[in-house]
Design an enzyme around this catalytic site. Structure first.
Site, PDB file in Angstrom:
ATOM      1  N   ASP A   1       0.818  -1.213   0.000  1.00 38.87           N
ATOM      2  CA  ASP A   1       0.000   0.000   0.000  1.00 38.87           C
ATOM      3  C   ASP A   1       0.853   1.265   0.000  1.00 38.87           C
ATOM      4  OD1 ASP A   1      -2.449   1.673   0.642  1.00 38.87           O
ATOM      5  OD2 ASP A   1      -1.339   1.970   2.496  1.00 38.87           O
TER       6      ASP A   1
ATOM      7  N   LEU B   1      -6.177   7.112   3.104  1.00 39.14           N
ATOM      8  CA  LEU B   1      -6.348   8.153   2.077  1.00 39.14           C
ATOM      9  C   LEU B   1      -5.219   8.169   1.056  1.00 39.14           C
ATOM     10  CD1 LEU B   1      -7.627  11.052   4.354  1.00 39.14           C
ATOM     11  CD2 LEU B   1      -8.960   9.728   2.720  1.00 39.14           C
ATOM     12  N   ARG B   2      -4.277   7.209   1.167  1.00 38.80           N
ATOM     13  CA  ARG B   2      -3.156   7.211   0.221  1.00 38.80           C
ATOM     14  C   ARG B   2      -3.640   7.102  -1.229  1.00 38.80           C
ATOM     15  NH1 ARG B   2       0.066   3.780   3.728  1.00 38.80           N
ATOM     16  NH2 ARG B   2       1.575   5.082   4.817  1.00 38.80           N
ATOM     17  N   GLY B   3      -4.646   6.254  -1.431  1.00 37.92           N
ATOM     18  CA  GLY B   3      -5.160   6.057  -2.788  1.00 37.92           C
ATOM     19  C   GLY B   3      -5.673   7.353  -3.389  1.00 37.92           C
TER      20      GLY B   3
ATOM     21  N   VAL C   1      -2.545   9.792  -4.052  1.00 39.59           N
ATOM     22  CA  VAL C   1      -1.690   9.385  -5.166  1.00 39.59           C
ATOM     23  C   VAL C   1      -2.418   9.560  -6.501  1.00 39.59           C
ATOM     24  CG1 VAL C   1      -0.526   7.420  -6.237  1.00 39.59           C
ATOM     25  CG2 VAL C   1      -0.287   7.806  -3.793  1.00 39.59           C
TER      26      VAL C   1
END
Length: 357
Positions: free
Chosen positions: A214, A295-297, A300
């Site tokens: 992830d 919230l990385r998705g 990015v």
């Protein structure tokens, strides 16, 4: 600041001594090439994980990318490739020198690519402190590791899925924070370690743990080319390069320079690119419907959409830009259902079409 650089003839000699396969001559594998280019335009995307069959040109492509990148200004004889103008990318010694208005010797250098060997120890990666010297002479005797060498460059880990999880954690922490800190016996030393982390591996040899996967910004899947015509072309290209590497490279000088210029222009344009609020809401809606943790998705995908827009010389992100990058940004963040036959990239595209319809 004094400025010195490699002469054109020296640069040519260096290229001829170690010829690298040209990036623009690589046939196919568009997903991998796009992910790498976008990370070069905006390193804050967070690196690339490339998973695919053996012999699909993963290492060749990463080396070709480094060869393509423009030279950067570095402080001469500095083990951390310090930026002479940006305090965030300077070693402690260089920062102190600039604060004292000392003159720095600045040279042009190729962006470094550091290969991390599978058997590397944490000391080899992070660097070591000579405790004895520190205690007896009162100086912070630091032996820089691979993270120091990779600062402002690319750190490439082949077969990252076989690397010790603890080391992968160390790499991802440094890549995310841009700093490496080594602590021994109460002595602490920090240095900049801002690099693009590129990992590659073969899924047959095992996947990375989901929490580590992830943390890679993008995930490119590559397979063996199936079309006979393309396979023949790839074999011919390789044979020509192996026979006459210098003349083969010369044939691609123009296309290589054009791509380098396009990347430089995109980096400069990036700050002016706009992503409509409504599109940002839809990106987050897609992440929510796919049950993406954290919230990385979202972050990015936003960054990658801005980068691909800049790469194409535009300042307004379109739904097509998002469609092209969102599978690369989300597919490795989905919860795996062993009974599902649908490819995770296709699943992301299907939800995109529903949300953007």
């Amino acid at each position: 600041m004094a400025n010195s650089a490699m002469t054109p003839s020296e640069a040519t000699q260096e290229k001829e001594a170690r010829p690298v396969f040209p990036f623009t001559a690589i046939v196919g594998q568009e997903e991998m090439k796009l992910a790498l280019i976008l990370n070069v335009i905006d390193p804050k995307i967070g690196g690339v994980m490339i998973m695919g069959d053996r012999g699909t040109g993963k290492s060749t492509t990463v080396r070709a990318l480094v060869d393509l990148l423009p030279e950067i200004d570095v402080v001469a004889n500095d083990p951390f490739n310090s930026d002479p103008y940006d305090p965030e990318l300077m070693s402690t010694e260089v920062r102190e020198a600039t604060q004292n208005n000392s003159e720095l010797d600045v040279v042009k250098a190729k962006i470094t690519m550091v290969d991390l060997p599978l058997g590397a120890t944490e000391d080899r990666v992070c660097g070591t402190i000579d405790i004895e010297k520190a205690l007896t002479e009162g100086v912070k005797a630091f032996e820089p590791g691979l993270l120091a060498k990779a600062n402002r460059g690319i750190l490439y880990v082949d077969e990252v899925n076989l690397l010790d999880d603890h080391l992968v954690d160390v790499l991802l922490d440094s890549a995310a924070s841009g700093w490496n800190t080594v602590e021994r016996e109460g002595i602490s030393i920090s240095h900049p370690a801002r690099f693009i982390l590129v990992g590659s591996g073969n899924p047959e040899e095992g996947e990375l743990r989901p929490q580590l996967l992830d943390r890679f910004g993008m995930h490119a899947q590559i397979g063996t080319v199936k079309e006979p015509d393309l396979r023949v072309k790839i074999v011919e290209q390789r044979a020509l390069f192996d026979e006459e590497p210098v003349s083969f490279r010369n044939n691609y000088d123009q296309s290589q320079q054009a791509l380098t210029d396009k990347i430089v222009a995109a980096r400069n344009l990036l700050k002016d690119v706009q992503l409509d609020y409504d599109y940002r809401v839809k990106i987050s809606q897609i992440c929510s419907e796919l049950n993406v943790d954290g919230l990385r998705g979202d972050i990015v995908t936003n960054r990658a959409a801005l980068a691909i827009c800049a790469f194409e010389g535009r300042t307004e992100v379109t739904p097509q830009d998002i469609y092209r990058v969102i599978p690369l940004c989300l597919r490795h963040r989905l919860r795996k259902d062993p009974l599902e036959s649908i490819d995770s990239g296709d699943k992301v595209r299907d939800i995109f079409k529903e949300v953007f319809s």
